[in-house]
Motif scaffolding. Structure first.
Motif, mmCIF file in Angstrom:
data_model
loop_
_atom_site.group_PDB
_atom_site.id
_atom_site.type_symbol
_atom_site.label_atom_id
_atom_site.label_comp_id
_atom_site.label_asym_id
_atom_site.label_seq_id
_atom_site.Cartn_x
_atom_site.Cartn_y
_atom_site.Cartn_z
ATOM 1 N N GLN A 125 0.839 -1.291 0.158
ATOM 2 C CA GLN A 125 0.017 -0.045 -0.094
ATOM 3 C C GLN A 125 0.868 1.332 0.087
ATOM 4 O O GLN A 125 0.388 2.373 0.547
ATOM 5 C CB GLN A 125 -0.974 0.202 1.220
ATOM 6 C CG GLN A 125 -1.724 -1.402 1.220
ATOM 7 C CD GLN A 125 -2.723 -1.369 0.389
ATOM 8 O OE1 GLN A 125 -2.872 -0.803 -0.644
ATOM 9 N NE2 GLN A 125 -4.006 -2.184 0.391
ATOM 10 N N LEU A 181 -0.936 4.468 -1.106
ATOM 11 C CA LEU A 181 -1.743 4.898 -0.281
ATOM 12 C C LEU A 181 -1.124 5.756 0.754
ATOM 13 O O LEU A 181 -1.525 6.912 1.240
ATOM 14 C CB LEU A 181 -2.683 3.861 0.407
ATOM 15 C CG LEU A 181 -3.662 4.342 1.492
ATOM 16 C CD1 LEU A 181 -4.584 5.211 1.173
ATOM 17 C CD2 LEU A 181 -4.308 2.959 2.086
ATOM 18 N N VAL A 202 -10.483 7.224 0.866
ATOM 19 C CA VAL A 202 -9.832 5.990 0.490
ATOM 20 C C VAL A 202 -11.136 4.994 0.131
ATOM 21 O O VAL A 202 -11.817 4.794 0.773
ATOM 22 C CB VAL A 202 -9.015 5.720 1.805
ATOM 23 C CG1 VAL A 202 -8.514 4.366 1.009
ATOM 24 C CG2 VAL A 202 -8.066 6.646 1.798
ATOM 25 N N LYS A 218 -7.695 -0.364 5.021
ATOM 26 C CA LYS A 218 -7.949 1.267 4.826
ATOM 27 C C LYS A 218 -7.982 1.858 6.255
ATOM 28 O O LYS A 218 -7.283 2.585 6.536
ATOM 29 C CB LYS A 218 -9.326 1.185 4.055
ATOM 30 C CG LYS A 218 -9.238 0.678 2.780
ATOM 31 C CD LYS A 218 -10.444 1.149 1.990
ATOM 32 C CE LYS A 218 -11.755 0.617 2.806
ATOM 33 N NZ LYS A 218 -12.011 -0.714 2.798
ATOM 34 N N THR A 234 -13.391 6.699 4.465
ATOM 35 C CA THR A 234 -13.282 5.350 3.659
ATOM 36 C C THR A 234 -14.579 5.155 3.387
ATOM 37 O O THR A 234 -15.628 5.407 3.898
ATOM 38 C CB THR A 234 -12.558 4.122 4.830
ATOM 39 O OG1 THR A 234 -13.603 3.942 5.778
ATOM 40 C CG2 THR A 234 -11.239 4.563 5.332
ATOM 41 N N VAL A 290 -7.806 1.686 -3.444
ATOM 42 C CA VAL A 290 -7.045 0.608 -2.982
ATOM 43 C C VAL A 290 -7.443 -0.682 -3.459
ATOM 44 O O VAL A 290 -8.450 -0.928 -3.282
ATOM 45 C CB VAL A 290 -7.121 0.734 -1.208
ATOM 46 C CG1 VAL A 290 -6.151 -0.323 -0.790
ATOM 47 C CG2 VAL A 290 -7.164 1.898 -0.874
#
Length: 323
Positions: free
Chosen positions: A21, A24, A40, A48, A145, A171
């Motif tokens: 990740q 991110l 996200v 997340k 998220t 993601v």
């Protein structure tokens, strides 16, 4: 050269719990430095929430998490006036939004009136309760998220709110090797995240990122990119016009330049290069395009439209201050 050492230490600490990740995590740090909010999106189980929570622990300061649900009301987030019987007066009880880092978990599970309650605080860093206006702490960042695959019990975010998010990061699933490490780590106790910096240090890093040089040609590129999403015909892409109902707002060009400046600081430069803007362009713009029904029927996504626009838009020559 800017010293991004503290930021690198924060990322190293977060990676004690997060495997892979890297894009991110880099964009979470960019949002912190650029004072922008970040959305996200990914399917369940991709860490997340854990990524945002780990970052908050490494930064220190106040951190609140709000689990968005269909029965949430605006007062649950912002606060409300409460009658105080001994004095016979109403007193303001501040909500969880008064923090340095606010994690809005599964933000699309709450109805529009709750999501709209965040509009003022995300843009103006203040909350109005009754006739009183209260400032939120500095720094203040909303990290939200959302789950893209569940439709039951979810509400799409209003365009006015999605526009206030500096970036929307998608993601994806981990690789086989990464997933092996994830399972291996799950067999032992979770790592303890140490606090690396404090909010005052973060404010200082933000001010240093503000001094990163942005060449006017890069500002012009960001503006032309935003205009190309509204009028694709300007760069010879007339066939895309039927897919875009509304293009990116002026906030997109502002956000792209601010985020690019922060990314250059993270990468150890005191000037922005075109690659910084190109790397961040999909994350800054994808959620700001309102696509037509024809785009949905032809399976044309915002990322595909941006990919074609970036391929046809002239990119300025890389140049730094005095270079």
């Amino acid at each position: 050269m800017p010293d991004a050492g503290p930021i690198e230490q924060v990322l190293y600490e977060v990676k004690k719990t997060i495997v892979g990740q890297d894009p991110l995590l880099e964009r979470l740090v960019v949002a912190l430095l650029a004072r922008g909010h970040i959305l996200v999106e990914g399917v369940p189980g991709l860490a997340k929430t854990l990524a945002v929570k780990s970052l908050a622990e490494a930064i220190g300061g106040a951190f609140h998490r709000v689990q968005f649900t269909p029965d949430l009301v605006p007062a649950d987030i912002l606060g409300t006036r409460v009658y105080h019987q001994p004095t016979g007066e109403f007193q303001v009880s501040l909500g969880p939004v008064f923090t340095n880092l606010l994690l809005a978990d599964e933000i699309n599970r709450a109805p529009a009136k709750v999501q709209s309650a965040l509009l003022e605080v995300m843009q103006e860093r203040q909350v109005t309760i009754g006739r009183e206006t209260h400032r939120v702490p500095n720094p203040f960042l909303v990290m939200a998220t959302q789950n893209p695959i569940e439709s039951e019990g979810t509400y799409p975010l209003p365009e006015a709110q999605t526009d206030r998010f500096m970036m929307k990061v998608l993601v994806g699933y981990p690789s086989v090797t990464e997933e092996f490490v994830i399972v291996e780590r799950a067999l032992s106790p979770a790592a303890v995240i140490q606090r690396i910096i404090d909010p005052e240090t973060l404010v200082g890093l933000q001010e240093r990122a503000d001094r990163v040089y942005v060449d006017p040609s890069l500002i012009e590129f960001a503006v032309n990119l935003a205009h190309a999403t509204r009028e694709p015909g300007r760069i010879g892409l007339d066939d895309l016009a039927r897919y875009v109902t509304y293009g990116a707002s002026p906030r997109s060009s502002i956000s792209l330049v601010l985020a690019g400046r922060a990314l250059a600081f993270v990468r150890g430069r005191d000037y922005v290069v075109p690659g910084d803007l190109l790397d961040l362009a999909p994350d800054v713009l994808r959620h700001r395009l309102v696509l037509s029904y024809e785009a949905l029927s032809d399976d044309v996504t915002a990322d595909l439209i941006l990919q074609k626009i970036l391929a046809n838009l002239p990119v300025p020559e890389p140049a730094g201050r005095g270079r």
